[in-house]
Design a protein around this motif. Structure first.
Motif, PDB file in Angstrom:
ATOM      1  N   THR A  49      -7.007  27.104  21.053  1.00 16.64           N
ATOM      2  CA  THR A  49      -7.446  27.480  22.482  1.00 16.64           C
ATOM      3  C   THR A  49      -8.705  27.007  22.511  1.00 16.64           C
ATOM      4  OG1 THR A  49      -8.253  29.456  21.749  1.00 16.64           O
ATOM      5  CG2 THR A  49      -5.708  29.335  22.552  1.00 16.64           C
ATOM      6  N   PRO A  50      -9.162  26.967  23.694  1.00 15.48           N
ATOM      7  CA  PRO A  50     -10.774  26.266  23.967  1.00 15.48           C
ATOM      8  C   PRO A  50     -11.403  27.536  23.364  1.00 15.48           C
ATOM      9  CG  PRO A  50      -9.377  26.030  25.965  1.00 15.48           C
ATOM     10  CD  PRO A  50      -8.651  26.537  25.100  1.00 15.48           C
ATOM     11  N   GLN A  51     -11.104  28.745  23.187  1.00 14.76           N
ATOM     12  CA  GLN A  51     -11.930  29.771  22.745  1.00 14.76           C
ATOM     13  C   GLN A  51     -12.005  29.451  21.168  1.00 14.76           C
ATOM     14  OE1 GLN A  51      -9.639  30.333  25.049  1.00 14.76           O
ATOM     15  NE2 GLN A  51     -11.074  30.928  26.494  1.00 14.76           N
ATOM     16  N   GLN A  52     -10.859  29.417  20.403  1.00 16.04           N
ATOM     17  CA  GLN A  52     -10.668  29.220  18.986  1.00 16.04           C
ATOM     18  C   GLN A  52     -11.560  27.906  18.817  1.00 16.04           C
ATOM     19  OE1 GLN A  52      -6.377  28.745  18.989  1.00 16.04           O
ATOM     20  NE2 GLN A  52      -6.234  30.594  17.623  1.00 16.04           N
ATOM     21  N   ALA A  53     -11.486  26.809  19.187  1.00 12.04           N
ATOM     22  CA  ALA A  53     -12.044  25.555  19.008  1.00 12.04           C
ATOM     23  C   ALA A  53     -13.376  25.771  19.185  1.00 12.04           C
ATOM     24  CB  ALA A  53     -11.788  24.633  19.903  1.00 12.04           C
ATOM     25  N   GLN A  54     -14.099  26.450  20.317  1.00  9.25           N
ATOM     26  CA  GLN A  54     -15.276  26.815  20.467  1.00  9.25           C
ATOM     27  C   GLN A  54     -16.106  27.458  19.164  1.00  9.25           C
ATOM     28  OE1 GLN A  54     -18.110  26.107  21.994  1.00  9.25           O
ATOM     29  NE2 GLN A  54     -19.451  27.851  21.497  1.00  9.25           N
ATOM     30  N   GLU A  55     -15.163  28.591  19.021  1.00  9.11           N
ATOM     31  CA  GLU A  55     -15.966  29.703  18.017  1.00  9.11           C
ATOM     32  C   GLU A  55     -16.037  28.756  16.633  1.00  9.11           C
ATOM     33  OE1 GLU A  55     -13.488  33.596  19.185  1.00  9.11           O
ATOM     34  OE2 GLU A  55     -13.195  33.189  16.797  1.00  9.11           O
ATOM     35  N   ALA A  56     -15.100  28.052  16.394  1.00  6.00           N
ATOM     36  CA  ALA A  56     -15.230  27.185  15.165  1.00  6.00           C
ATOM     37  C   ALA A  56     -16.256  26.349  15.128  1.00  6.00           C
ATOM     38  CB  ALA A  56     -13.701  26.628  14.642  1.00  6.00           C
ATOM     39  N   CYS A  57     -16.342  25.591  16.399  1.00  6.37           N
ATOM     40  CA  CYS A  57     -17.493  24.595  16.486  1.00  6.37           C
ATOM     41  C   CYS A  57     -18.916  25.224  16.493  1.00  6.37           C
ATOM     42  CB  CYS A  57     -17.090  23.809  17.447  1.00  6.37           C
ATOM     43  SG  CYS A  57     -15.726  22.721  17.428  1.00  6.37           S
ATOM     44  N   ALA A  58     -19.123  26.420  17.059  1.00  8.66           N
ATOM     45  CA  ALA A  58     -20.327  27.217  17.104  1.00  8.66           C
ATOM     46  C   ALA A  58     -20.548  27.580  15.695  1.00  8.66           C
ATOM     47  CB  ALA A  58     -20.048  28.283  17.848  1.00  8.66           C
ATOM     48  N   PHE A  59     -19.494  28.005  14.723  1.00 10.85           N
ATOM     49  CA  PHE A  59     -19.719  28.526  13.548  1.00 10.85           C
ATOM     50  C   PHE A  59     -20.355  27.512  12.602  1.00 10.85           C
ATOM     51  CE2 PHE A  59     -17.912  29.024   8.995  1.00 10.85           C
ATOM     52  CZ  PHE A  59     -18.665  30.166   8.871  1.00 10.85           C
ATOM     53  N   ILE A  60     -19.570  26.114  12.999  1.00 13.34           N
ATOM     54  CA  ILE A  60     -19.968  24.997  12.004  1.00 13.34           C
ATOM     55  C   ILE A  60     -21.526  24.623  12.421  1.00 13.34           C
ATOM     56  CG2 ILE A  60     -19.691  22.690  11.954  1.00 13.34           C
ATOM     57  CD1 ILE A  60     -16.607  23.240  12.195  1.00 13.34           C
ATOM     58  N   ARG A  61     -21.954  24.645  13.625  1.00 15.31           N
ATOM     59  CA  ARG A  61     -23.337  24.312  14.101  1.00 15.31           C
ATOM     60  C   ARG A  61     -24.338  25.526  13.332  1.00 15.31           C
ATOM     61  NH1 ARG A  61     -24.168  20.676  17.649  1.00 15.31           N
ATOM     62  NH2 ARG A  61     -22.321  21.056  18.924  1.00 15.31           N
ATOM     63  N   GLU A  62     -23.764  26.412  13.173  1.00 10.06           N
ATOM     64  CA  GLU A  62     -24.807  27.710  12.717  1.00 10.06           C
ATOM     65  C   GLU A  62     -24.782  27.217  10.979  1.00 10.06           C
ATOM     66  OE1 GLU A  62     -26.746  30.240  13.176  1.00 10.06           O
ATOM     67  OE2 GLU A  62     -26.372  29.504  15.263  1.00 10.06           O
ATOM     68  N   LEU A  63     -23.724  26.741  10.543  1.00 10.71           N
ATOM     69  CA  LEU A  63     -23.994  26.470   9.019  1.00 10.71           C
ATOM     70  C   LEU A  63     -24.895  25.144   9.015  1.00 10.71           C
ATOM     71  CD1 LEU A  63     -20.163  26.205   8.147  1.00 10.71           C
ATOM     72  CD2 LEU A  63     -21.949  28.059   7.285  1.00 10.71           C
ATOM     73  N   VAL A  64     -24.939  24.343   9.953  1.00 10.34           N
ATOM     74  CA  VAL A  64     -25.889  23.312   9.919  1.00 10.34           C
ATOM     75  C   VAL A  64     -27.327  23.940  10.136  1.00 10.34           C
ATOM     76  CG1 VAL A  64     -26.551  20.882  11.075  1.00 10.34           C
ATOM     77  CG2 VAL A  64     -24.137  21.712  10.818  1.00 10.34           C
ATOM     78  N   VAL A  65     -27.392  24.607  11.096  1.00  6.84           N
ATOM     79  CA  VAL A  65     -28.752  25.508  11.078  1.00  6.84           C
ATOM     80  C   VAL A  65     -29.237  25.797   9.890  1.00  6.84           C
ATOM     81  CG1 VAL A  65     -30.052  27.289  12.083  1.00  6.84           C
ATOM     82  CG2 VAL A  65     -28.310  25.877  13.626  1.00  6.84           C
ATOM     83  N   GLU A  66     -28.298  26.660   9.402  1.00  2.00           N
ATOM     84  CA  GLU A  66     -28.815  27.327   7.861  1.00  2.00           C
ATOM     85  C   GLU A  66     -29.162  26.197   6.729  1.00  2.00           C
ATOM     86  OE1 GLU A  66     -25.387  29.848   6.539  1.00  2.00           O
ATOM     87  OE2 GLU A  66     -25.614  30.840   8.594  1.00  2.00           O
ATOM     88  N   LYS A  67     -28.401  25.248   6.653  1.00  3.08           N
ATOM     89  CA  LYS A  67     -28.458  24.310   5.673  1.00  3.08           C
ATOM     90  C   LYS A  67     -29.607  23.165   6.195  1.00  3.08           C
ATOM     91  CE  LYS A  67     -26.455  20.847   2.781  1.00  3.08           C
ATOM     92  NZ  LYS A  67     -27.774  20.906   2.140  1.00  3.08           N
ATOM     93  N   LEU A  68     -29.758  22.809   7.368  1.00  3.26           N
ATOM     94  CA  LEU A  68     -30.769  21.630   7.806  1.00  3.26           C
ATOM     95  C   LEU A  68     -31.656  21.821   8.571  1.00  3.26           C
ATOM     96  CD1 LEU A  68     -27.969  18.760   7.417  1.00  3.26           C
ATOM     97  CD2 LEU A  68     -30.030  18.943   5.712  1.00  3.26           C
ATOM     98  N   GLY A  69     -31.646  23.152   9.383  1.00  2.00           N
ATOM     99  CA  GLY A  69     -32.646  23.425  10.392  1.00  2.00           C
ATOM    100  C   GLY A  69     -32.070  23.339  11.769  1.00  2.00           C
ATOM    101  N   THR A  70     -32.850  23.757  12.686  1.00  5.35           N
ATOM    102  CA  THR A  70     -32.288  23.822  14.222  1.00  5.35           C
ATOM    103  C   THR A  70     -32.285  22.317  14.775  1.00  5.35           C
ATOM    104  OG1 THR A  70     -33.791  25.988  14.157  1.00  5.35           O
ATOM    105  CG2 THR A  70     -32.768  25.107  16.278  1.00  5.35           C
ATOM    106  N   ASN A  71     -33.526  21.672  14.511  1.00  2.00           N
ATOM    107  CA  ASN A  71     -33.377  20.259  15.214  1.00  2.00           C
ATOM    108  C   ASN A  71     -32.140  19.556  14.779  1.00  2.00           C
ATOM    109  OD1 ASN A  71     -35.563  21.003  16.489  1.00  2.00           O
ATOM    110  ND2 ASN A  71     -37.030  19.632  15.047  1.00  2.00           N
ATOM    111  N   ALA A  72     -31.626  19.482  13.630  1.00  2.00           N
ATOM    112  CA  ALA A  72     -30.304  18.741  12.989  1.00  2.00           C
ATOM    113  C   ALA A  72     -29.253  19.486  13.650  1.00  2.00           C
ATOM    114  CB  ALA A  72     -30.414  18.864  11.462  1.00  2.00           C
ATOM    115  N   ALA A  73     -29.089  20.743  13.915  1.00  2.00           N
ATOM    116  CA  ALA A  73     -27.942  21.079  14.458  1.00  2.00           C
ATOM    117  C   ALA A  73     -27.789  21.130  15.909  1.00  2.00           C
ATOM    118  CB  ALA A  73     -28.007  22.747  14.048  1.00  2.00           C
ATOM    119  N   ALA A  74     -28.877  20.845  16.639  1.00  2.00           N
ATOM    120  CA  ALA A  74     -28.987  20.583  17.912  1.00  2.00           C
ATOM    121  C   ALA A  74     -28.686  19.132  18.240  1.00  2.00           C
ATOM    122  CB  ALA A  74     -30.297  20.741  18.714  1.00  2.00           C
TER     123      ALA A  74
END
Ligand code: PEP
Length: 258
Positions: free
Chosen positions: A182-207
Motif C-alpha cells: 500500500t502507499p502507506q506501507q511503502a512510504q513508511e518503509a522509505c521514510a525509515f530507510i531515509r532515517e537510517l541514512v540520516v543516522e549513518k551519513l547525515g541530514t544532507n546525504a539523506a535529503a
C-alpha cells in the motif's frame, strides 16, 4: 524531510530482451515520451544487451543500468563483469542486491557492500535494493531487516556519494506477484530507510538520496505511490517490458511532481 529530488524510473528487464529487442524498445519509448524532462528514465537489460541498448538510449535521454556487477576490476574470475566493463558499454547505472540475486544466486550483504564501493569508484551509479520477505514482515521484522541491509550496503560509502546513489525498497512479497505494497506501507518503509541514512551519513546525504519503491508498480498505482513524501521513483519489473505500460508509469510519476 522535504527536498527537490528528481524521480528515477528504472525498468528491470531481468532475463528478457535481446540487444536488438532492447534497442527497438528504447527507440519506441523515446518516440512515445518525447523529450524526457523532470525524471531520470533508466532501463536495465542483460549484460550482453547493454552496448546495443545504450547506443540508442543516449539519443533519447534514457539511462542504462546493468542488473549486477562484480567488485574486482580484473583478474581470474571467470564469468564475472567488472564495473569498468559496464562503463565501457555506455551504461551509467548498476542494480545491486536485487532480491532475485540474494534469493537465487547467494548474494550476501558483504558482497553487496563491495559492489556498491566498486561501482562508485568507477563513477557509475548504484541502485541498491533492499527489502523484507513476507515471513519477516509477518513476524514484525521489517525494520530490522532493512536496517541490516541498508547499513551493510552503505558501509563503505561516503556522504558525498549519496547524490549518485539510489536506494530501492522492494518488499520481496510484492515483486512479480501483483501484490503491491500500500502507499502507506511503502512510504513508511522509505521514510525509515531515509532515517537510517540520516543516522549513518547525515541530514544532507539523506535529503539528497533518491529512494525508489519496487514491487508490482503499474500505471494505475504509480501516481499514488510516487506522490508519497519519501518515494522518489520506482524500480519496475514486469510493467517495464511493454512500452505502453512503462510510459504510463513514467507519465503518472512525472505528473505527481508538476
Ligand atoms: C523488480 O524486478 O525489481 C520488480 C519490482 O518487479 P515487478 O515490478 O514485476 O514486481
Amino acid at each position: 524531510m522535504s527536498a527537490v529530488r528528481t524521480p528515477v524510473l528504472a525498468g528491470n528487464w531481468k532475463l528478457f530482451k535481446t540487444g536488438s529487442e532492447g534497442a527497438e524498445f528504447v527507440a519506441a519509448l523515446g518516440r512515445r515520451l518525447g523529450r524526457i524532462q523532470g525524471v531520470d528514465v533508466v532501463v536495465a537489460p542483460s549484460f550482453t544487451a547493454l552496448y546495443q541498448v545504450a547506443q540508442v538510449a543516449v539519443e533519447h535521454g534514457i539511462g542504462v543500468a546493468s542488473q549486477d556487477v562484480y567488485w574486482e576490476e580484473q583478474g581470474a574470475f571467470t564469468g564475472e563483469v567488472a564495473p569498468r566493463m559496464i562503463k565501457d558499454t555506455g551504461a551509467g547505472w548498476v542494480i545491486i542486491g536485487h532480491s532475485e540475486r540474494r534469493q537465487f544466486f547467494g548474494e550476501t550483504n558483504d558482497g553487496v557492500a563491495r559492489k556498491v564501493r566498486a561501482v562508485l569508484h568507477a563513477k557509475l551509479r548504484p541502485i541498491l535494493c533492499v527489502g523484507e520477505l513476507e515471513e519477516q514482515r509477518v513476524a514484525g521484522e521489517t525494520e530490522q531487516v532493512l536496517k541490516t541491509q541498508v547499513e551493510a550496503g552503505l558501509s563503505m560509502v561516503e556522504a558525498t556519494n549519496m547524490s549518485s546513489l539510489a536506494l530501492a525498497y522492494e518488499p520481496v512479497w510484492a515483486i512479480g506477484t501483483g501484490r503491491t505494497a500500500t502507499p502507506q506501507q511503502a512510504q513508511e518503509a522509505c521514510a525509515f530507510i531515509r532515517e537510517l541514512v540520516v543516522e549513518k551519513l547525515g541530514t544532507n546525504a539523506a535529503a539528497t538520496v533518491r529512494i525508489l519503491y519496487g514491487g508490482s508498480v503499474k500505471p494505475d498505482n504509480a501516481a499514488e505511490l510516487m506522490s508519497q513524501d519519501d518515494i522518489d521513483g520506482g524500480l519496475v519489473g514486469g510493467a517495464s517490458l511493454e512500452v505502453e505500460s512503462f510510459a504510463g508509469i513514467i507519465e503518472q510519476s512525472r505528473a505527481t511532481r508538476t
